[in-house]
Design a protein around this motif. Structure first.
Motif: not given
Length: 531
Positions: A132-136, A141-143, A147-152, A173-178
């Motif tokens: 997910l951090e790579r996608a961001f 626009s994916v991030k 509207d992500t603040d943190t992922i742990e 919002l976690l369903t799109p192929g991106e």
């Protein structure tokens, strides 16, 4: 699986309780068994040792296969997301097994155990976080959408995602192929080669890929789910719609995606083929380039919308296989009783153009302003399909109000739109790819988002999206989505034209493809096979 539309915006069924900002009742997306994207009926293997090859003809095979590329990884059975859309566009777990919303902003996502990437590496919470951090990083626009603040990482199979604002629809919002999950370590090690041979989790893994020509994928032997019921997948890029139809009839391909109206008539008369009609959630519309001088005037954009006779297009171009569009969403998905569209009205169109300063000083039927003709570059694409003849019909409609539209037919419309040398362009897209209207409205409104080819910005629309994002009540979300839809109609950065069918021609030999999803969502999955 049986797919059917619903009459209100789809919302996670588990979110039945309002969540307060200071912490309400925990809500959860429950664990679920996997669902096949195309269908769950009739998929069988073969009792012989002969290799089963499934061949699919499409028209859009280009660009990177690696997420966050929009098309390809999930649609063609290569990748998977944490959540997906099931019956009636309800969100359901996929690589995740469930999710809990703890306090409005904090989601705990439990991951499916035993999932392996195509290279044999295990998918765990650390791998999902890295993906997910790579996608961001690659597509901001994916991030922004999430509207992500943190992922742990909470533990090996649990991820905690905290958003900046209350987010009741994060699983949607976690369903799109991106957001498809990749082995980020492999991506870093492979560099540019990862774009053509991404390491994902789907039922098929890439063997070779020639951009714009062919994708060959083989069975992922360590796939966590059932199937796939084919040994090899071959996807051929056949841009010409008539050639794709002929290839299906000749037995050169097993599935032809995106059949135009005249092709439906042809294939329905072929006893060796069945035509599948997904739900009508696709929008045919026109982008207007708000960076071009002519298109900066909202009166010109509105006049163009009023000049289009949608009923004539449904009858003459689509052979009745479409419905006129009022706003961006089909009413079977988002019901807006008070929505005011820009209906066919030549008098209103001419009034708007006159108010914008355009006149016909020499009586030749073409308008001018300050000695310059009202002349636009009009893109279309899809050889052998309905978009070129539709563009020609609209060209005549524009001429009726004094606009000269010069049609330019292109092969790779996304690339041409990015170049910016255009005023208007035909386009098609699925309007409900997250199962909630927010995702599509975000796409039209935000810079860098996929649907904002118009380079459009509107503070009023931004404010409505900010208001809509944290709402947990489906009815309140519907009301704001309808208000935002009206802003798009009024400001006219795009012109909704038709909600048309996205049909598939399918050989009788194919199994597990009885109820495909609209507009190439989950075309290929573990449930598909071939007799």
């Amino acid at each position: 699986m049986k797919f059917s539309p619903r009459s209100i915006p789809v919302f996670p069924a588990v979110l039945l309780f309002a969540i307060s900002a200071c912490g309400g009742a925990d809500t959860a997306v429950p664990a679920s068994t996997p669902v096949s994207g195309g269908s769950t009926t009739g998929a069988t293997g073969s009792s012989t040792s002969e290799e089963i090859v499934l061949r699919v003809g499409v028209s859009w095979l280009s660009g990177s296969l690696a997420p966050p590329a929009r098309f390809g990884p999930v649609d063609l059975g290569l990748g998977e997301t944490l959540f997906r859309l099931g019956d009636e566009y309800r969100v359901m777990p996929w690589l995740a097994t469930g999710a809990q919303n703890l306090d409005g902003k904090t989601w705990e996502i439990s991951l499916r155990q035993g999932v392996k990437f195509h290279n044999g590496a295990e998918m765990d919470a650390a791998a999902v976080k890295a993906s997910l951090e790579r996608a961001f990083a690659e597509k901001p626009s994916v991030k922004d959408l999430l509207d992500t603040d943190t992922i742990e990482v909470k533990d090996r199979y649990t991820l905690t995602i905290v958003t900046n604002n209350p987010s009741p629809i994060l699983p949607n919002l976690l369903t799109p192929g991106e957001t498809a999950i990749v082995d980020a370590a492999a991506a870093q090690a492979m560099g540019g080669a990862f774009n053509d041979k991404p390491v994902l989790t789907g039922p098929f893994k890439v063997e070779r890929y020639l951009q714009g020509e062919e994708l060959v994928a083989v069975r992922h032997e360590d796939y966590w789910g059932p199937g796939p019921f084919a040994d090899r997948l071959q996807v051929l890029n056949i841009r010409d719609n008539n050639s794709r139809i002929l290839a299906l009839q000749a037995g050169d391909i097993d599935i032809a995606a995106g059949i135009p109206p005249h092709g439906v008539v042809t294939l329905e008369a072929d006893p060796g083929v069945v035509v599948r009609h997904p739900a009508q959630f696709q929008l045919n519309f026109m982008f207007l380039n708000t960076q071009r001088e002519t298109m900066k005037d909202v009166r010109v954009r509105q006049a163009m919308a009023h000049a289009i006779d949608r009923a004539a297009l449904v009858k003459g171009v689509m052979l009745g296989q479409a419905k006129p569009a009022v706003g961006p969403f089909p009413p079977t998905f988002l019901t807006c009783d008070q929505l005011q569209g820009r209906s066919f009205d030549l008098e209103k169109s001419r009034e708007l153009l006159a108010a914008a300063g355009y006149q016909d000083p020499n009586g030749d039927g073409l308008l001018e302003k300050d000695g310059q003709p009202l002349e636009i570059t009009f893109l279309t694409y899809g050889k052998g399909g309905f978009l070129p003849p539709m563009a020609e019909a609209i060209q005549g409609m524009f001429k009726n109000v004094g606009i000269k539209a010069n049609i330019r037919t292109v092969e790779r419309v996304d690339a041409n739109l990015k170049e910016g040398d255009w005023d208007a362009s035909m386009f098609n897209n699925n309007m409900v790819h997250t199962g909630d209207s927010y995702g599509t409205l975000f796409g039209f409104a935000k810079p860098g988002a996929y649907l904002n080819k118009s380079s459009y910005q509107n503070p009023q629309l931004d404010g409505l999206l900010t208001k809509m994002f944290p709402l947990a009540d489906p009815e309140e979300r519907r009301k704001v989505a309808c208000e935002a839809s009206q802003v798009l109609i009024d400001d006219t950065p795009v012109i909704p034209i038709l909600h048309q069918n996205w049909d598939y021609g399918v050989s009788n030999a194919v199994t597990g493809f009885d109820n495909p999803y609209p507009y190439f969502l989950y075309i290929i999955d573990g449930g598909i096979g071939k007799r």
